[in-house]
Design a protein around this motif. Structure first.
Motif, PDB file in Angstrom:
ATOM      1  N   ARG A 159      16.016  14.164  -1.321  1.00  0.00           N
ATOM      2  CA  ARG A 159      15.914  12.703  -1.531  1.00  0.00           C
ATOM      3  C   ARG A 159      15.062  12.516  -2.777  1.00  0.00           C
ATOM      4  NH1 ARG A 159      13.846   9.150   1.671  1.00  0.00           N
ATOM      5  NH2 ARG A 159      15.608   7.802   2.073  1.00  0.00           N
ATOM      6  N   GLY A 184      14.612   3.695   0.590  1.00  0.00           N
ATOM      7  CA  GLY A 184      16.004   4.086   0.782  1.00  0.00           C
ATOM      8  C   GLY A 184      16.614   3.561   2.065  1.00  0.00           C
ATOM      9  N   PRO A 236      14.222   3.661 -11.244  1.00  0.00           N
ATOM     10  CA  PRO A 236      12.921   3.351 -10.627  1.00  0.00           C
ATOM     11  C   PRO A 236      13.086   2.648  -9.282  1.00  0.00           C
ATOM     12  CG  PRO A 236      12.971   2.643 -12.911  1.00  0.00           C
ATOM     13  CD  PRO A 236      14.334   3.136 -12.590  1.00  0.00           C
ATOM     14  N   GLY A 237      12.426   3.175  -8.286  1.00  0.00           N
ATOM     15  CA  GLY A 237      12.406   2.516  -6.982  1.00  0.00           C
ATOM     16  C   GLY A 237      13.611   2.814  -6.109  1.00  0.00           C
ATOM     17  N   LEU A 238      14.646   3.422  -6.662  1.00  0.00           N
ATOM     18  CA  LEU A 238      15.825   3.715  -5.847  1.00  0.00           C
ATOM     19  C   LEU A 238      15.766   5.158  -5.338  1.00  0.00           C
ATOM     20  CD1 LEU A 238      18.691   2.042  -7.877  1.00  0.00           C
ATOM     21  CD2 LEU A 238      17.477   1.168  -5.900  1.00  0.00           C
ATOM     22  N   VAL A 239      16.450   5.387  -4.234  1.00  0.00           N
ATOM     23  CA  VAL A 239      16.467   6.736  -3.663  1.00  0.00           C
ATOM     24  C   VAL A 239      17.881   7.310  -3.826  1.00  0.00           C
ATOM     25  CG1 VAL A 239      16.132   8.105  -1.579  1.00  0.00           C
ATOM     26  CG2 VAL A 239      14.699   6.101  -1.983  1.00  0.00           C
ATOM     27  N   LEU A 255       0.821  -1.217   0.000  1.00  0.00           N
ATOM     28  CA  LEU A 255       0.000   0.000   0.000  1.00  0.00           C
ATOM     29  C   LEU A 255       0.856   1.270   0.000  1.00  0.00           C
ATOM     30  CD1 LEU A 255      -2.794  -0.860   2.586  1.00  0.00           C
ATOM     31  CD2 LEU A 255      -3.145  -0.324   0.186  1.00  0.00           C
ATOM     32  N   PHE A 256       1.843   1.291   0.882  1.00  0.00           N
ATOM     33  CA  PHE A 256       2.547   2.554   1.112  1.00  0.00           C
ATOM     34  C   PHE A 256       4.011   2.544   0.667  1.00  0.00           C
ATOM     35  CE2 PHE A 256      -0.745   2.132   4.456  1.00  0.00           C
ATOM     36  CZ  PHE A 256      -1.589   3.121   3.972  1.00  0.00           C
ATOM     37  N   GLY A 257       4.503   1.390   0.254  1.00  0.00           N
ATOM     38  CA  GLY A 257       5.899   1.321  -0.196  1.00  0.00           C
ATOM     39  C   GLY A 257       6.021   1.740  -1.648  1.00  0.00           C
ATOM     40  N   SER A 258       7.206   1.551  -2.182  1.00  0.00           N
ATOM     41  CA  SER A 258       7.463   1.922  -3.575  1.00  0.00           C
ATOM     42  C   SER A 258       6.501   1.162  -4.490  1.00  0.00           C
ATOM     43  CB  SER A 258       8.906   1.556  -3.943  1.00  0.00           C
ATOM     44  OG  SER A 258       9.086   1.712  -5.323  1.00  0.00           O
ATOM     45  N   ARG A 259       6.035   1.862  -5.519  1.00  0.00           N
ATOM     46  CA  ARG A 259       5.139   1.171  -6.438  1.00  0.00           C
ATOM     47  C   ARG A 259       5.923   0.478  -7.554  1.00  0.00           C
ATOM     48  NH1 ARG A 259       4.470   3.446 -11.014  1.00  0.00           N
ATOM     49  NH2 ARG A 259       2.588   2.280 -11.507  1.00  0.00           N
ATOM     50  N   VAL A 260       7.250   0.540  -7.447  1.00  0.00           N
ATOM     51  CA  VAL A 260       8.093  -0.175  -8.410  1.00  0.00           C
ATOM     52  C   VAL A 260       8.245  -1.610  -7.913  1.00  0.00           C
ATOM     53  CG1 VAL A 260      10.376  -0.240  -9.487  1.00  0.00           C
ATOM     54  CG2 VAL A 260       9.283   1.961  -8.997  1.00  0.00           C
ATOM     55  N   GLN A 275      13.335  10.226  -5.640  1.00  0.00           N
ATOM     56  CA  GLN A 275      12.840   8.852  -5.775  1.00  0.00           C
ATOM     57  C   GLN A 275      11.935   8.760  -7.004  1.00  0.00           C
ATOM     58  OE1 GLN A 275      11.163   7.383  -2.184  1.00  0.00           O
ATOM     59  NE2 GLN A 275      10.921   5.326  -2.984  1.00  0.00           N
ATOM     60  N   SER A 276      12.262   7.829  -7.880  1.00  0.00           N
ATOM     61  CA  SER A 276      11.395   7.625  -9.051  1.00  0.00           C
ATOM     62  C   SER A 276      10.314   6.615  -8.705  1.00  0.00           C
ATOM     63  CB  SER A 276      12.211   7.104 -10.228  1.00  0.00           C
ATOM     64  OG  SER A 276      11.339   6.568 -11.186  1.00  0.00           O
ATOM     65  N   THR A 277       9.099   6.932  -9.077  1.00  0.00           N
ATOM     66  CA  THR A 277       8.003   6.000  -8.786  1.00  0.00           C
ATOM     67  C   THR A 277       7.650   5.154 -10.002  1.00  0.00           C
ATOM     68  OG1 THR A 277       6.349   7.613  -9.450  1.00  0.00           O
ATOM     69  CG2 THR A 277       6.987   7.607  -7.149  1.00  0.00           C
ATOM     70  N   ASP A 278       8.324   5.374 -11.107  1.00  0.00           N
ATOM     71  CA  ASP A 278       7.943   4.611 -12.293  1.00  0.00           C
ATOM     72  C   ASP A 278       9.129   4.276 -13.196  1.00  0.00           C
ATOM     73  OD1 ASP A 278       8.178   7.299 -13.259  1.00  0.00           O
ATOM     74  OD2 ASP A 278       6.033   7.577 -12.904  1.00  0.00           O
ATOM     75  N   VAL A 282       4.124   9.603  -2.894  1.00  0.00           N
ATOM     76  CA  VAL A 282       3.512   8.813  -3.966  1.00  0.00           C
ATOM     77  C   VAL A 282       3.657   7.343  -3.643  1.00  0.00           C
ATOM     78  CG1 VAL A 282       3.512   8.347  -6.445  1.00  0.00           C
ATOM     79  CG2 VAL A 282       4.168  10.603  -5.602  1.00  0.00           C
ATOM     80  N   ASP A 283       2.557   6.626  -3.646  1.00  0.00           N
ATOM     81  CA  ASP A 283       2.605   5.176  -3.438  1.00  0.00           C
ATOM     82  C   ASP A 283       1.451   4.538  -4.196  1.00  0.00           C
ATOM     83  OD1 ASP A 283       0.295   5.462  -1.821  1.00  0.00           O
ATOM     84  OD2 ASP A 283       1.535   5.897  -0.077  1.00  0.00           O
ATOM     85  N   ARG A 292      11.320  -3.258  -6.259  1.00  0.00           N
ATOM     86  CA  ARG A 292      11.821  -2.628  -5.049  1.00  0.00           C
ATOM     87  C   ARG A 292      10.829  -2.759  -3.905  1.00  0.00           C
ATOM     88  NH1 ARG A 292      16.981  -2.219  -5.264  1.00  0.00           N
ATOM     89  NH2 ARG A 292      16.712  -1.043  -3.334  1.00  0.00           N
TER      90      ARG A 292
END
Lengths: 489, 330
Positions: free
Chosen positions: B84, A413, B108-111, A65-70, B86-89, B58-59, A73
């Motif tokens: 910080r 992260g 994507p997904g890394l910070v 729900l709240f973590g990365s949507r990738v 962060q790519s969400t896609d 964003v989640d 990851r």
């Protein structure tokens, strides 16, 4: 058509029929490992098994729900669809039957509601049970007392698998949805109706648990049938709950519907239940069309997944990948191929092979239907090994994600174990194909071997048995060679 | 047994609360709190669909429905800042050249983290400089640094516009206008091709150190008719009509306009730039990359699309009315 009647509370008094099951050796694990028996008899056993998993599951939902949507990851994607799936299909089912059902968090809250207890047992009377149960405790509708719902549910889920295999939020919807359905059904229906008739994971686990190298059975079935009057394994006692899966151990001859919760071990007044080690593919009976179709569906899905995810056809991958490509027509074609292959094409080929087998054997008294259903067992080891052969490259290719995501489970992260930045690297990719070849040939061997064993229970004459198995054996061989061709390029 | 049952019940109830609490505690306390005291830690999420680096978290719960707006980051002079990113896609690249931040690859997904100090008051633009989707060229925002004791000035709004109504494709000029807006050409070349969007790498004297670029702003398009040597309004209209007719009849004879082959050559040069893209020249070869590069549109636009854009930008020229000109002569 269904498989439920042999298990129902009401029919527990029926005497078992001659099953035609192939006889195998077995080793009593409770006798060999006394600690295991003590552990399984311990009342806290089930809670301690499932509770950590429940916490992990809730954390996965939170991450989804709240973590990365990738996807790669987020722990819900990597741990559920890659790591858990691999462990389930490769180790748990073939080596430990339905051990996952002991650990599964889906029925946790429903069962808690029904029992109003996490560890202790409530004596009393509810229907035919000697336990006090809460909720409406209705009987599951007879028309649905089979695994057709599980067959169709699993097929439907897998049609959209590209969505939830890559999107954490869709995984939450799917897993959370199943969790919710399991809980709500427990309010209305007695015991584990969800696990028995609805859960899509349970359906294929039950089928492939027939191959498992362990079984829970009566030490001496005659004690159950002739001496035991109370049938506490089924009805419960002050020491244990009545079987949540409606199983009577005295008649239980297959792993399909035993969730290994060990309540029967605790409640048996004769100390007559144990866990046994046995050879691979110890159960050899498929008992109805619903189970046959489960075998067809699982095989079809293994084929379609192998073609889609491991094959060189990008167009098919695009059809499946509705979230990225958004080609609804393509998804329609993809879904059509899956459903047609699973529900019509493979069963039709199997029916033709069964009919030819009947002709070749030349024995009129054994019907095509009987051959069709009983020989469909051949697709059990075949399908299981095809799934394992498909799953190995998944873990070998994506294994490094497990290492990185365990340090940063939400993709925020973190670096809990110092492995968050481990770069993606496939594990021994050069050996994958050899492993796949071995697994597929192993599957074919067991399909033919057990098929022959089953044919000997049908036919008196060996040559008739061999002739009857030839067409279905050829179908199995063709399927395996198709997989080999695909995996070896 | 009763104690065991109570402990089990308590464990379940506690775990329901403990998961979000522990996650929040660890993230805010440990992960964000590991920077020196007083550091402003700002998380920016890159969202390709919205074309925005946003401050909104964003989640999975909001990505699929929310239109995220680009963040304007307000800082005080002297602030120590950690961004910080962060790519969400998809893959993005963060770049704030005037503040010497980046370009930073954001997978994507890394910070990724960028540290800087807000030294000079001003309004600075930041960008995504990796083509990330339909809204890529809109993916810009502002960092506003205000001198101590002053209130911040609000910069002009930025953001991807999604509501362009596609005209009929056979209305070539209107189609060109639609593509010009939809693909974000206006983000660099300006509304109605008026240009004037400053290349932030071009530094005027007295601004931040060096580098001065060859061009101080992205070329305007509303003068393209002139640079094509289309001297009269009628010539421009005839040429656009010829472009339109050419779509149906490729071997159509050349129109009767002066120096047509020079016009055609200029037009082909412009088409080649759209096709292949063009990197912004640097006055200082060692200076940072300019963020506003002309990308190759070969894959995303058809030949018809490119002709339509050319037709559209020719029509942007503001011709002096003949009567006015005559009056001027008198």
């Amino acid at each position: 058509m269904g498989n439920q009647p042999a298990n129902s509370v009401d029919k527990a008094k029926d005497a078992p029929k001659d099953s035609g099951q192939v006889k195998r050796f077995r080793i009593d694990l409770f006798e060999k490992i006394p600690f295991l028996k003590k552990f399984c008899k311990w009342r806290s056993f089930q809670f301690l098994a499932v509770f950590p998993n429940l916490v992990i599951f809730l954390f996965f939902l939170y991450a989804g729900l709240f973590g990365s949507r990738v996807g790669n990851r987020n722990i819900i994607i990597i741990f559920v669809w890659i790591f858990w799936w691999f462990l389930l299909i490769t180790f748990m089912v073939p080596f430990a039957s339905r051990i996952w059902c002991v650990l599964c968090p889906f029925p946790f809250f429903g069962e808690w509601f029904q029992r109003r207890a996490l560890i202790k047992v409530r004596s009393g009377k509810t229907g035919g049970l000697r336990n006090k149960m809460f909720g409406l405790n209705k009987k599951w509708p007879k028309a649905l007392s089979n695994i057709w719902l599980q067959d169709i549910g699993f097929l439907a889920l897998c049609t959209f698998s590209a969505l939830f295999l890559t999107r954490p939020i869709i995984s939450v919807v799917v897993l959370g949805g199943l969790f919710l359905v399991a809980t709500v059904l427990a309010f209305f229906y007695r015991q584990r109706a969800f696990c028995m008739y609805v859960c899509p994971v349970s359906g294929f686990q039950g089928l492939y648990a027939m191959t498992s190298m362990i079984e829970l059975r009566a030490v001496d079935p005659q004690v159950c049938r002739k001496e035991c009057k109370t049938k506490n394994c089924l009805t419960g006692s002050e020491k244990g709950w009545g079987c949540p899966w409606y199983q009577y151990v005295g008649k239980m001859e297959r792993n399909n519907y035993c969730g290994l919760c060990m309540e029967c071990v605790k409640s048996c007044p004769n100390d007559n239940i144990s866990v046994f080690a046995r050879p691979f593919c110890g159960d050899t009976q498929v008992k109805g069309y619903d189970e046959s179709w489960k075998a067809f569906i699982m095989l079809a899905l293994a084929m379609v997944y192998a073609v889609t995810l491991l094959g060189p056809w990008g167009t098919i991958r695009d059809w499946a990948n509705i979230a990225e490509v958004r080609n609804w027509k393509g998804l329609g074609i993809y879904a059509g191929i899956i459903w047609f292959t699973a529900l019509i094409a493979i069963p039709a080929v199997w029916a033709l092979a069964s009919w030819l087998g009947k002709l070749l054997a030349g024995v009129r008294s054994i019907s095509t239907k009987e051959i069709f259903v009983k020989y469909s067992y051949m697709l059990v080891p075949l399908g299981l090994l095809a799934w394992i052969a498909f799953s190995f490259p998944l873990i070998m290719v994506n294994g490094s994600y497990i290492i990185s995501v365990i340090s940063d489970p939400l993709g925020w992260g973190w670096d809990l174990l110092g492995t968050a930045d481990v770069a993606w690297r496939p594990i021994l990719p050069e050996y994958t194909v050899y492993l796949q070849i071995l697994l597929l040939l192993f599957g074919l061997f067991f399909a033919l071997k057990r098929g022959y064993d089953i044919s000997l229970t049908l036919y008196q004459d060996k040559s008739q048995a061999v002739r009857s198995i030839i067409p279905t054996g050829v179908v199995c061989a063709v399927i395996i060679f198709a997989f080999l061709r695909l995996f070896t390029g | 047994m009763r104690l065991k049952e109570m402990l089990a019940t308590l464990s379940v109830l506690v775990s329901l609360i403990a998961i979000p609490v522990l996650v929040g505690w660890y993230h805010n306390g440990y992960v964000l709190g590991r920077h020196p005291a007083g550091t402003k830690v700002i998380t920016l999420y890159a969202v390709a669909e919205s074309g925005a680096w946003t401050l909104d978290k964003v989640d999975g719960t909001n990505y699929w429905w929310k239109d995220f707006k680009p963040a304007t980051i307000y800082l005080q002079e002297g602030d120590k800042v950690v961004l910080r990113l962060q790519s969400t896609d998809v893959h993005h690249r963060f770049y704030a050249p005037q503040l010497n931040i980046g370009p930073i690859e954001v997978e994507p997904g890394l910070v990724e983290e960028a540290q800087f100090e807000a030294e000079t008051p001003g309004t600075y633009r930041y960008y995504c400089t990796s083509i990330c989707g339909d809204c890529h060229f809109y993916m810009q925002g502002w960092i506003v640094i205000t001198a101590k004791g002053q209130s911040p000035q609000e910069p002009p709004p930025l953001g991807c516009v999604h509501e362009f109504e596609p005209p009929p494709e056979n209305d070539m000029v209107a189609w060109g206008r639609y593509l010009y807006q939809k693909n974000g050409c206006i983000t660099c070349h300006g509304e109605d091709g008026k240009g004037g969007i400053e290349n932030p790498n071009y530094a005027k004297e007295g601004d931040i150190e060096d580098p001065s670029y060859v061009k101080g702003s992205v070329p305007a398009h509303n003068t393209i008719a002139e640079s094509f040597f289309l001297e009269e309004k009628e010539d421009a209209e005839t040429f656009v009509e010829w472009l339109i007719d050419k779509q149906e009849e490729p071997n159509i004879p050349p129109p009767d306009i002066p120096r047509f082959f020079i016009v055609l050559r200029k037009c082909e040069d412009a088409i080649a730039i759209i096709h292949e893209g063009k990197n912004c020249a640097k006055a200082d070869p060692n200076g940072p990359e300019p963020p506003l590069q002309m990308p190759s549109w070969e894959v995303r636009l058809t030949d018809y699309d490119i002709d339509a854009i050319i037709a559209y930008i020719i029509t942007l020229y503001e011709w002096e009315e003949e009567e006015e000109w005559e009056e001027d002569q008198e």
